[in-house]
Motif scaffolding. Sequence first.
Motif, PDB file in Angstrom:
ATOM      1  N   LYS A 174       0.747  -1.069  -0.360  1.00  0.00           N
ATOM      2  CA  LYS A 174       0.209  -0.029  -0.089  1.00  0.00           C
ATOM      3  C   LYS A 174       0.770   1.650  -0.126  1.00  0.00           C
ATOM      4  O   LYS A 174       0.684   2.090  -0.517  1.00  0.00           O
ATOM      5  CB  LYS A 174      -0.578  -0.342   1.146  1.00  0.00           C
ATOM      6  CG  LYS A 174      -1.617  -1.080   1.445  1.00  0.00           C
ATOM      7  CD  LYS A 174      -3.255  -0.960   2.084  1.00  0.00           C
ATOM      8  CE  LYS A 174      -4.026  -1.897   2.444  1.00  0.00           C
ATOM      9  NZ  LYS A 174      -4.884  -1.743   3.257  1.00  0.00           N
ATOM     10  N   PHE A 233       2.733   1.620  -3.377  1.00  0.00           N
ATOM     11  CA  PHE A 233       1.488   2.004  -4.073  1.00  0.00           C
ATOM     12  C   PHE A 233       1.071   3.719  -4.375  1.00  0.00           C
ATOM     13  O   PHE A 233       1.271   4.278  -5.671  1.00  0.00           O
ATOM     14  CB  PHE A 233      -0.535   1.386  -4.126  1.00  0.00           C
ATOM     15  CG  PHE A 233      -0.612   1.688  -4.992  1.00  0.00           C
ATOM     16  CD1 PHE A 233      -0.664   0.740  -5.976  1.00  0.00           C
ATOM     17  CD2 PHE A 233      -1.821   2.514  -4.684  1.00  0.00           C
ATOM     18  CE1 PHE A 233      -1.816   1.684  -7.010  1.00  0.00           C
ATOM     19  CE2 PHE A 233      -3.210   2.447  -5.677  1.00  0.00           C
ATOM     20  CZ  PHE A 233      -2.845   2.287  -6.882  1.00  0.00           C
ATOM     21  N   LYS A 234       0.752   4.151  -2.940  1.00  0.00           N
ATOM     22  CA  LYS A 234       1.218   5.483  -2.608  1.00  0.00           C
ATOM     23  C   LYS A 234       1.436   6.558  -3.427  1.00  0.00           C
ATOM     24  O   LYS A 234       1.815   7.466  -3.927  1.00  0.00           O
ATOM     25  CB  LYS A 234       0.673   5.477  -1.278  1.00  0.00           C
ATOM     26  CG  LYS A 234      -0.758   6.299  -0.678  1.00  0.00           C
ATOM     27  CD  LYS A 234      -1.053   6.904   0.410  1.00  0.00           C
ATOM     28  CE  LYS A 234      -0.113   6.485   1.822  1.00  0.00           C
ATOM     29  NZ  LYS A 234      -0.650   6.265   2.772  1.00  0.00           N
ATOM     30  N   LEU A 283      -3.587  -7.962  -9.605  1.00  0.00           N
ATOM     31  CA  LEU A 283      -2.413  -7.787  -9.924  1.00  0.00           C
ATOM     32  C   LEU A 283      -2.233  -8.731 -11.182  1.00  0.00           C
ATOM     33  O   LEU A 283      -1.242  -8.138 -11.847  1.00  0.00           O
ATOM     34  CB  LEU A 283      -1.007  -6.370  -9.846  1.00  0.00           C
ATOM     35  CG  LEU A 283      -1.515  -5.708  -8.707  1.00  0.00           C
ATOM     36  CD1 LEU A 283      -0.294  -5.320  -7.656  1.00  0.00           C
ATOM     37  CD2 LEU A 283      -2.252  -4.340  -9.174  1.00  0.00           C
ATOM     38  N   PRO A 305       2.882  -1.296 -11.769  1.00  0.00           N
ATOM     39  CA  PRO A 305       2.464  -1.143 -10.752  1.00  0.00           C
ATOM     40  C   PRO A 305       2.852  -3.181 -10.191  1.00  0.00           C
ATOM     41  O   PRO A 305       3.396  -2.882  -8.921  1.00  0.00           O
ATOM     42  CB  PRO A 305       1.024  -0.604 -10.856  1.00  0.00           C
ATOM     43  CG  PRO A 305       0.739   0.096 -12.050  1.00  0.00           C
ATOM     44  CD  PRO A 305       1.819  -0.968 -13.169  1.00  0.00           C
ATOM     45  N   LEU A 345       5.083  -3.347  -7.232  1.00  0.00           N
ATOM     46  CA  LEU A 345       4.310  -3.849  -6.202  1.00  0.00           C
ATOM     47  C   LEU A 345       4.166  -5.237  -5.742  1.00  0.00           C
ATOM     48  O   LEU A 345       4.169  -5.799  -4.301  1.00  0.00           O
ATOM     49  CB  LEU A 345       2.428  -3.434  -5.778  1.00  0.00           C
ATOM     50  CG  LEU A 345       2.071  -2.147  -6.094  1.00  0.00           C
ATOM     51  CD1 LEU A 345       0.816  -1.696  -6.558  1.00  0.00           C
ATOM     52  CD2 LEU A 345       3.040  -0.905  -5.030  1.00  0.00           C
ATOM     53  N   ALA A 397      -5.581  -0.216  -2.159  1.00  0.00           N
ATOM     54  CA  ALA A 397      -4.750  -1.443  -3.011  1.00  0.00           C
ATOM     55  C   ALA A 397      -4.644  -2.058  -2.155  1.00  0.00           C
ATOM     56  O   ALA A 397      -4.662  -3.520  -1.919  1.00  0.00           O
ATOM     57  CB  ALA A 397      -3.505  -0.950  -2.372  1.00  0.00           C
ATOM     58  N   PRO A 441      -5.470  -1.660 -12.303  1.00  0.00           N
ATOM     59  CA  PRO A 441      -4.805  -0.228 -12.501  1.00  0.00           C
ATOM     60  C   PRO A 441      -5.083  -0.332 -14.693  1.00  0.00           C
ATOM     61  O   PRO A 441      -5.933   0.551 -14.219  1.00  0.00           O
ATOM     62  CB  PRO A 441      -3.162  -0.762 -11.817  1.00  0.00           C
ATOM     63  CG  PRO A 441      -3.033  -1.303 -11.447  1.00  0.00           C
ATOM     64  CD  PRO A 441      -4.623  -2.526 -11.468  1.00  0.00           C
TER      65      PRO A 441
END
Lengths: 352, 352
Positions: A42, A45-46, A216, A246, A250, B50, B246
């Motif tokens: 998370k 991702f931010k 994902l 991503p 991630l 997320a 995403p």
Amino acid sequence: MRAWEKNIRRVAPYVPGEQPKSEKPIKLNTNENPYPPAPGVKQAFKEMDAGQFRKYPDSTSSELIKALSEYYQVEENEVFVGVGSDDVIAMAFMTFFNSELPILFPDVSYSFYKVWADLLHISYETPALDENFCIHKEDYYKANGGIIFPNPNAPTGLLLPLEEVEDIIAHNQDSVIIVDEAYIDFGGESAVRLTRKYENLLVVQTFSKSRSLAGLRIGYAIGHPDLIRAVNDVKNSYNSYTLNMPSIKLGAEAVKDETYFKESLERIVKTREESKLRLKKLGFSFPDSMANFIFATHKDRSAKDIYKALRENHIYVRYFDQPRLDNHLRISIGTDEEMKKFFEFLEVFLSD
Amino acid sequence: MRAWEKNIRRVAPYVPGEQPKSEKPIKLNTNENPYPPAPGVKQAFKEMDAGQFRKYPDSTSSELIKALSEYYQVEENEVFVGVGSDDVIAMAFMTFFNSELPILFPDVSYSFYKVWADLLHISYETPALDENFCIHKEDYYKANGGIIFPNPNAPTGLLLPLEEVEDIIAHNQDSVIIVDEAYIDFGGESAVRLTRKYENLLVVQTFSKSRSLAGLRIGYAIGHPDLIRAVNDVKNSYNSYTLNMPSIKLGAEAVKDETYFKESLERIVKTREESKLRLKKLGFSFPDSMANFIFATHKDRSAKDIYKALRENHIYVRYFDQPRLDNHLRISIGTDEEMKKFFEFLEVFLSD
């Protein structure tokens, strides 16, 4: 038929589990992880800059490969990554299963194997599981164009002990053996360490279950550098850039947080074992699952009826309308709260 | 050779443009968009949770399909999406090019066509472009197993007028025709509207160039519902969940912001036209590109020497070490600032 239609490839596609549109469904039907991905995911991702998406991702996914190679203590050239383990296995089928001999996989196992074989015109044989859904290693002692099986098996959850996995590999040194370990983290011992002993062994895993990242689409394979090079060559002949930004970033973060990973696995295993006891009490029987689901049949009530009743109450489990499977339900392990609601419903329904 | 190696598929993979690791390179080598994606993309990215990545994405990518169908004023069952246009085209090759007759594509065009044909064991013929790199439509009047060409062509940037595209389709009603419009938004007229007239036409586009989302890997195809159904069936026999969360979400957002899209295209086209004038002044000649790159050759200096000198100065353009192409550079259109540095270097280098 129009002339251009004659050359269309005819296939019978795989049917994935339903993604219900209802408001707050209890989803125990696609073996997703009930817990969110690691906090580091998370955070990363931010911190990602969407402006960077204008550029191509790293076609070698090196950040993710590096994280996996460190976690498994293998070299980076022993790791391949793809768009979910489905992409990884499809690529492996295309790369390795080009023999005149049929490939082998269990008659009851991940139903996509048959679909890939059909799509790619690969002949196959499917040795039957016994009446308890067990794989018999001796069934895999004959000449073949390759072997694939899930361990734990799907949709049964049954684990083949690592000695038996090794026995199958040891008996098959002339073809590539793929062990599909989508569910191994929930209680099995991985064959990854055997990849150093057997050059023809490819072990496939996924981020969709134990790593809470189904959304994902990340899968990977570990094997001898010659296998990895071959499947990378095919991948680069199909699509140079498969994992997007991503997923690479991630995915790497998810691998790094081992503490969170272990804790969330422990919670799921604990819930699974409690669920086994409750299911037994309610008159269900099932193979002793080492995965994040239980494949259960009821002594009195038909699986289809239970499935339908659950569904009407926005509780989704997986039902397979196929011979040998059609009186079972595959129940994914949810949170304790979700399982509580599931059992509360079952208790009322079954006492009717 | 080990026995299991005999059945490995042999391929000569596509080689993508370099992704330099140096600090602040000027990247004019992979036709990325120099401008970031639409503000709505960044906003939607910030708002994504997320935690939801634990769940599978929507296997039908319906949000993205809906946005595209609205933009192109077609029905949702006329749109297919995949992991970049490479994935879309590879799937289309697998779906439609299964004839005994060879498929046709220009000898100079996207070099991946040959790679896919080799990978999938599809026979092909490559009608030669003329000395000015032009496609002659009459070369495509013979029996074939399918046709694919980029429009504008790569790496030349030359646009085939829509009447000539239609002429090729009209002459080929017995096989599937794929028009690969990766660069169409930079100055060409799309064949999308012809898909309602010709049921065997598939038009492929990408989010990697005009939509500034190479990092997310999104491509799509538009065509008759029967074509779209066939390629979806093959996709679902390969990988049910291809686009991740995403990509589906942010792809849809990118399509919605038409104002930003048009503005950033205009900026790139303006820079391209200015770059043409400056290149001419410096002794370059080139086909009149309608894409976001210019394929240029110099009257005195070898392309390879210029390429190397640029590279040493952290300016990357694409050089193809192949017959017919090896005295040209493919220069992607960057920002005005990037082009200024590129030209400043060239002016000094060429005056030596």
